[in-house]
Design a protein around this motif. Structure first.
Motif, short mmCIF file in Angstrom:
data_model
loop_
_atom_site.label_atom_id
_atom_site.label_comp_id
_atom_site.label_asym_id
_atom_site.label_seq_id
_atom_site.Cartn_x
_atom_site.Cartn_y
_atom_site.Cartn_z
N ALA A 128 0.85 -1.38 -0.04
CA ALA A 128 0.04 0.08 -0.15
C ALA A 128 0.93 1.40 -0.08
CB ALA A 128 -0.66 0.04 1.13
N ALA A 129 2.01 1.15 0.84
CA ALA A 129 2.75 2.41 0.92
C ALA A 129 3.47 2.64 -0.56
CB ALA A 129 4.10 2.02 1.83
N LEU A 130 3.98 1.36 -1.27
CA LEU A 130 4.38 1.65 -2.54
C LEU A 130 3.52 2.45 -3.51
CD1 LEU A 130 6.67 1.40 -4.48
CD2 LEU A 130 5.87 -0.99 -4.99
N ALA A 131 2.15 1.76 -3.50
CA ALA A 131 1.10 2.72 -4.55
C ALA A 131 1.15 3.87 -4.06
CB ALA A 131 -0.26 1.81 -4.09
N PHE A 136 2.86 9.82 -5.60
CA PHE A 136 3.68 11.15 -4.93
C PHE A 136 4.91 11.44 -5.95
CE2 PHE A 136 6.81 12.62 -1.72
CZ PHE A 136 6.15 14.02 -1.29
N GLU A 137 5.57 10.22 -6.27
CA GLU A 137 6.68 10.40 -7.42
C GLU A 137 6.00 11.01 -8.77
OE1 GLU A 137 8.50 6.11 -5.86
OE2 GLU A 137 7.91 6.56 -8.01
N ALA A 138 5.24 10.63 -8.88
CA ALA A 138 4.50 11.33 -10.39
C ALA A 138 4.16 12.68 -10.13
CB ALA A 138 3.15 10.59 -10.95
N LEU A 139 3.58 13.13 -8.99
CA LEU A 139 3.51 14.57 -8.73
C LEU A 139 4.72 15.29 -8.63
CD1 LEU A 139 1.60 16.98 -7.67
CD2 LEU A 139 2.19 16.08 -5.30
N SER A 251 -0.69 10.31 -1.50
CA SER A 251 -1.32 10.71 -2.72
C SER A 251 -2.07 12.00 -2.45
CB SER A 251 -2.12 9.43 -3.52
OG SER A 251 -3.27 9.18 -2.39
N ALA A 252 -2.42 12.38 -1.19
CA ALA A 252 -3.11 13.34 -0.83
C ALA A 252 -2.32 14.72 -1.09
CB ALA A 252 -3.68 13.50 0.47
N ALA A 253 -1.05 14.33 -1.28
CA ALA A 253 -0.23 15.78 -1.64
C ALA A 253 -0.64 16.58 -2.77
CB ALA A 253 1.23 15.37 -1.81
N GLU A 254 -1.36 15.77 -3.70
CA GLU A 254 -1.52 16.56 -4.98
C GLU A 254 -2.76 17.67 -4.93
OE1 GLU A 254 -3.22 15.80 -9.66
OE2 GLU A 254 -2.70 14.22 -8.41
N ASP A 255 -3.64 17.12 -4.04
CA ASP A 255 -4.55 18.52 -3.42
C ASP A 255 -4.25 19.42 -2.69
OD1 ASP A 255 -6.47 16.10 -4.48
OD2 ASP A 255 -6.99 15.55 -2.48
N ALA A 256 -3.17 19.49 -2.12
CA ALA A 256 -2.54 20.52 -1.25
C ALA A 256 -1.86 21.48 -2.27
CB ALA A 256 -1.76 19.74 -0.28
#
Length: 360
Positions: A128-131, A136-139, A251-256
């Motif tokens: 789950a962490a890798l997913a 996050f890497e893509a962002l 993945s929530a980093a993108e929203d911020a």
């Protein structure tokens, strides 16, 4: 000769274990490597190995993370940055593909060179962490690419495709060394920058996120924090938004990012309740990506958000938060050394970011 302190001895033991483990994994591969042989190679007891690492998976991830961090720290910025997003994506792919093993490489050493995770992440938390880390890497890659386009089109989806292309090339090279032409893969990555994808829609849950709560709390952040992307010191007291994310919520980093104002200093603090495995996995993946970014983009063109690992919980404690777990999601807005807004739960980074439009 002066006696070593306990901390110095522990660092020396850890370094010896990492060297021995690297040799064992290179010779025998992850599956066949044994802790007993690693201890013997390091001239240590089995107990000394386990006093520094919780098990073989944690040790393997530590070897890879240590290698990735050394490569990142040695990376040099290019003399000239690529002019377009396509050229930048091609340059990134070219740097990334340098790790592909050659047909004559031993399987174990080839997998280490690839920083392969095949057969390693067999637990639900690490998978789950890798997913989350992949997103996050893509962002981070997308933010660097977006700086190359006058139109400022979002590049997260093309970045995800490019990373999928490279991961696929790595899988093929691991299982059939010598296959796959790096030049063809680089050209393919260049073209991904111009693929028309739906990348502008806000996440469906954001309209339902609870607003940040107004606060007036003194903010005494810990010092000595380092941005994993640039290697520079971080001043967490700078006006902006601090988002604390568990490795299971990255993945929530993108929203911020999309909600923050351009003037905001945005800092992502990564926490985990499994530093031995999920934490090292995060360090590995972030260091691996940023090492490539530093070789493609000038320092001023790297992604603006700062990334800080808070394994000791210093930032969380300063914010009055409980020790961070993998599903942590909390954020604050800081102004003039004061926490003026707080949010927690899903969408916390978004809530704290948009609170700046409500508090002045």
């Amino acid at each position: 000769m002066a006696r070593l302190t306990r901390a110095q001895q522990q660092r020396r033991t850890r370094a010896a274990v990492l060297v021995a483990a690297g040799a064992e994994f290179a010779e025998r591969g992850y599956a066949e490597a044994k802790i007993d042989r690693i201890a013997e190679r390091a001239d240590l007891t089995r107990g000394a190995v386990y006093s520094n690492f919780t098990g073989k998976r944690a040790l393997y991830l530590a070897v890879l993370a240590d290698d990735a961090e050394r490569a990142r720290d040695a990376a040099e910025a290019p003399a000239a940055s690529p002019a377009t997003a396509g050229q930048a994506l091609g340059a990134f792919a070219r740097v990334w593909l340098e790790r592909l093993p050659l047909s004559g490489d031993e399987p174990g050493s080839g997998r280490l060179r690839l920083r392969s995770l095949s057969g390693v992440l067999d637990t639900a938390p690490t998978r789950a962490a890798l997913a989350e880390l992949v997103r996050f890497e893509a962002l981070l890659l997308a933010l660097a690419l977006e700086s190359r386009r006058a139109a400022r089109r979002r590049m997260v989806r093309p970045a995800e495709l490019a990373l999928a292309l490279l991961d696929g090339a790595a899988w093929r090279a691991e299982n059939a060394p010598g296959t796959g032409d790096p030049f063809d893969l680089t050209r393919a990555a260049e073209h991904l920058a111009d693929i028309a994808l739906s990348d502008d829609e806000a996440a469906a849950h954001l309209p339902f996120v609870a607003p940040a709560r107004t606060a007036d709390d003194p903010w005494a952040p810990p010092r000595g924090l380092t941005d994993e992307i640039t290697g520079r010191a971080v001043d967490p007291a700078e006006d902006g938004v601090v988002v604390v994310l568990g490795v299971g919520r990255l993945s929530a980093a993108e929203d911020a990012v999309r909600s923050a104002a351009p003037r905001d200093a945005l800092t992502f603090v990564v926490v985990t309740d499994d530093a031995a495995e999920a934490g090292r996995l995060a360090r590995l993946r972030v260091a691996d990506l940023t090492g490539c970014l530093r070789r493609v983009f000038a320092a001023g063109e790297l992604p603006r958000p700062r990334v800080v690992f808070d394994e000791e919980g210093a930032v969380s404690s300063a914010l009055g938060l409980p020790p961070g777990g993998d599903l942590t999601e909390a954020a604050v807005r800081v102004r003039a050394g004061v926490v003026v807004a707080r949010a927690d739960g899903r969408g916390a980074g978004h809530a704290a970011a948009v609170s700046g439009t409500r508090t002045g």
